[in-house]
Design a protein around this motif. Structure first.
Motif, PDB file in Angstrom:
ATOM      1  N   ASP A 154      38.786 -39.169  44.195  1.00 26.37           N
ATOM      2  CA  ASP A 154      37.784 -38.104  44.265  1.00 26.37           C
ATOM      3  C   ASP A 154      36.433 -38.622  44.782  1.00 26.37           C
ATOM      4  OD1 ASP A 154      36.676 -35.593  43.863  1.00 26.37           O
ATOM      5  OD2 ASP A 154      36.338 -35.881  41.713  1.00 26.37           O
ATOM      6  N   ASN A 156      33.476 -38.508  43.989  1.00 23.07           N
ATOM      7  CA  ASN A 156      32.688 -38.071  42.831  1.00 23.07           C
ATOM      8  C   ASN A 156      31.427 -38.917  42.636  1.00 23.07           C
ATOM      9  OD1 ASN A 156      33.557 -40.486  41.729  1.00 23.07           O
ATOM     10  ND2 ASN A 156      35.057 -39.579  40.359  1.00 23.07           N
ATOM     11  N   TYR A 181      37.993 -32.723  48.616  1.00 22.30           N
ATOM     12  CA  TYR A 181      37.461 -33.576  47.539  1.00 22.30           C
ATOM     13  C   TYR A 181      36.745 -34.807  48.111  1.00 22.30           C
ATOM     14  CZ  TYR A 181      40.306 -30.581  44.622  1.00 22.30           C
ATOM     15  OH  TYR A 181      40.835 -29.484  44.002  1.00 22.30           O
ATOM     16  N   THR A 224      39.761 -35.884  37.411  1.00 23.33           N
ATOM     17  CA  THR A 224      38.995 -34.797  36.793  1.00 23.33           C
ATOM     18  C   THR A 224      37.860 -35.421  35.992  1.00 23.33           C
ATOM     19  OG1 THR A 224      40.957 -33.401  36.634  1.00 23.33           O
ATOM     20  CG2 THR A 224      39.142 -32.858  35.166  1.00 23.33           C
ATOM     21  N   GLN A 228      34.720 -30.965  34.500  1.00 27.76           N
ATOM     22  CA  GLN A 228      35.632 -30.297  35.453  1.00 27.76           C
ATOM     23  C   GLN A 228      36.973 -29.979  34.803  1.00 27.76           C
ATOM     24  OE1 GLN A 228      35.725 -33.451  38.358  1.00 27.76           O
ATOM     25  NE2 GLN A 228      34.004 -32.598  39.510  1.00 27.76           N
ATOM     26  N   GLU A 229      37.018 -30.013  33.469  1.00 34.92           N
ATOM     27  CA  GLU A 229      38.298 -29.927  32.751  1.00 34.92           C
ATOM     28  C   GLU A 229      39.092 -28.664  33.125  1.00 34.92           C
ATOM     29  OE1 GLU A 229      35.414 -30.863  31.435  1.00 34.92           O
ATOM     30  OE2 GLU A 229      35.784 -32.865  30.636  1.00 34.92           O
ATOM     31  N   ALA A 230      38.396 -27.566  33.438  1.00 42.32           N
ATOM     32  CA  ALA A 230      39.102 -26.322  33.772  1.00 42.32           C
ATOM     33  C   ALA A 230      39.900 -26.460  35.068  1.00 42.32           C
ATOM     34  CB  ALA A 230      38.098 -25.172  33.889  1.00 42.32           C
ATOM     35  N   GLU A 231      39.531 -27.447  35.901  1.00 42.39           N
ATOM     36  CA  GLU A 231      40.225 -27.637  37.190  1.00 42.39           C
ATOM     37  C   GLU A 231      41.332 -28.690  37.101  1.00 42.39           C
ATOM     38  OE1 GLU A 231      37.438 -28.841  40.212  1.00 42.39           O
ATOM     39  OE2 GLU A 231      35.912 -27.493  39.438  1.00 42.39           O
ATOM     40  N   ALA A 232      41.591 -29.213  35.913  1.00 48.44           N
ATOM     41  CA  ALA A 232      42.457 -30.390  35.790  1.00 48.44           C
ATOM     42  C   ALA A 232      43.828 -30.179  36.449  1.00 48.44           C
ATOM     43  CB  ALA A 232      42.623 -30.773  34.326  1.00 48.44           C
ATOM     44  N   GLU A 233      44.449 -29.026  36.232  1.00 43.49           N
ATOM     45  CA  GLU A 233      45.793 -28.791  36.757  1.00 43.49           C
ATOM     46  C   GLU A 233      45.774 -28.738  38.286  1.00 43.49           C
ATOM     47  OE1 GLU A 233      48.288 -29.238  34.747  1.00 43.49           O
ATOM     48  OE2 GLU A 233      49.421 -29.123  36.630  1.00 43.49           O
ATOM     49  N   LYS A 234      44.796 -28.026  38.812  1.00 47.08           N
ATOM     50  CA  LYS A 234      44.643 -27.897  40.271  1.00 47.08           C
ATOM     51  C   LYS A 234      44.410 -29.283  40.885  1.00 47.08           C
ATOM     52  CE  LYS A 234      41.087 -26.060  43.141  1.00 47.08           C
ATOM     53  NZ  LYS A 234      39.732 -25.660  42.952  1.00 47.08           N
ATOM     54  N   ARG A 235      43.613 -30.079  40.209  1.00 44.87           N
ATOM     55  CA  ARG A 235      43.295 -31.419  40.710  1.00 44.87           C
ATOM     56  C   ARG A 235      44.522 -32.334  40.651  1.00 44.87           C
ATOM     57  NH1 ARG A 235      38.056 -33.451  41.162  1.00 44.87           N
ATOM     58  NH2 ARG A 235      36.578 -31.763  41.426  1.00 44.87           N
TER      59      ARG A 235
END
Ligand code: CP
Ligand code: NVA
Length: 311
Positions: A154, A156, A181, A224, A228-235
């Motif tokens: 990432d 990041n 990313y 993640t 950003q925990e809500a995006e974990a699956e997508k990531r």
């Protein structure tokens, strides 16, 4: 003028080299109570193990002490306006190390604080981690300029600070990130500008193997990040194929270092036992947070002409 450290790019190449030398001296010879009676506020909006413990110990070993302020206690920008928190803390403490979600929060804190503000991680950068990493690389390789660091994953906060630090110190930087990313344009442009003086080469790719090939250092971080925990699956889906494992590491030089800021998600960005690889220096990285931050606190919290930071 107070000295903040919000971005690694606030430092010159010479200052980074001096910090590394000072940290090495402190690590080898121990420290005196240079910051006797000084207090550092640790103002954290996110969890931490390494940063909190190493800053607390760093100021303690230098003769001062830390006050940890948890997110729920302060409620930065919720219970109290950020400028007001900065003005109040400035009247009690000698420095503020702040870990925030938004980098903007740090900028506001620094603007309204009369004492140094240190970025203890924001969504944009993690300069204390990366300065400590430079110390680790220097200890292991004996130099920085001319080495090639391959970052896999990432674009990041950690990647941003690494890219800026590499561009300042003459290290080559390659990053392999999936589409969407990549590192921020603004950081890339700034780094390209810095690289014109240092001679660093910057390469971007989507292929982990291309980045890792013949590298001196292979570096990765979580897919993640905190917040950003809500995006974990997508990531997890976007980053599949970006795991660092023995096979990817074998594309780098035989004596390449494997680095990670920790915490690690085993089985995601790294294969199950990679931290135990003989090439892994991750726990040395964690240990060096303490030494580098002692040098940093001495630089920022002592008057400029004290001679300590510039020796
Ligand atoms: N690497 C690092 O900053 O760790 P913590 O989040 O535990 O402080
Ligand atoms: N990129 C990670 C680094 C943790 C030290 C995060 O921001 O959560």
């Amino acid at each position: 003028m107070k000295k903040d450290l919000l971005s690694v790019s606030a430092l010159s190449r010479k200052e980074i080299e001096q910090l590394i030398e000072q940290a090495l001296r402190m690590k080898q010879k121990g420290v005196q109570a240079l910051l006797s009676g000084k207090t550092l506020a640790l103002l954290f909006e996110k969890p931490s193990l390494r940063t909190r413990v190493s800053f607390d110990l760093a100021i303690h070993q230098l003769g001062g002490h830390a006050i940890y302020l948890s997110p729920d206690e302060v409620g930065l920008g919720r219970r109290e306006a950020i400028p007001d928190v900065a003005r109040v803390l400035s009247r009690y403490v000698n420095g503020i190390a702040a870990r925030t979600f938004s980098h903007q929060t740090l900028l506001i804190l620094a603007e309204h604080s009369s004492v140094p503000v240190i970025n203890a991680l924001s969504d944009l950068e993690h300069p204390c981690q990366v300065l400590s990493d430079l110390l680790t690389i220097y200890e292991k390789k004996g130099r920085l300029a001319g080495l090639t660091l391959a970052f896999i994953g990432d674009g990041n906060n950690v990647a941003h600070s690494l890219l800026l630090a590499a561009s300042l110190t003459g290290m080559n930087f390659r990053i392999a990130s999936p589409l969407g990313y990549e590192i921020k344009k603004q950081v890339l442009n700034q780094s390209r500008e810095l690289a014109t003086s240092s001679g660093s080469q910057i390469e971007l790719t989507a292929e982990p193997g291309e980045a890792a090939k013949e590298a001196d250092i292979v570096y990765t971080d979580v897919w993640t990040s905190m917040g950003q925990e809500a995006e974990a699956e997508k990531r997890r889906l976007a980053f599949s194929g970006y795991q660092v494992d023995d096979k990817l590491l074998s594309l780098a030089k035989g004596d390449a270092l494997f680095m990670h800021p920790l915490p690690a998600h085993h089985g995601e960005e790294i294969s199950a036992r990679l931290l135990d690889s003989p090439q892994s220096v991750v726990f040395d990285q964690a240990a060096n947070r303490l030494h580098l931050q002692k040098a940093l606190l001495a630089k920022l919290l002592l008057p400029t002409n004290s001679g300590v930071a510039s020796k």
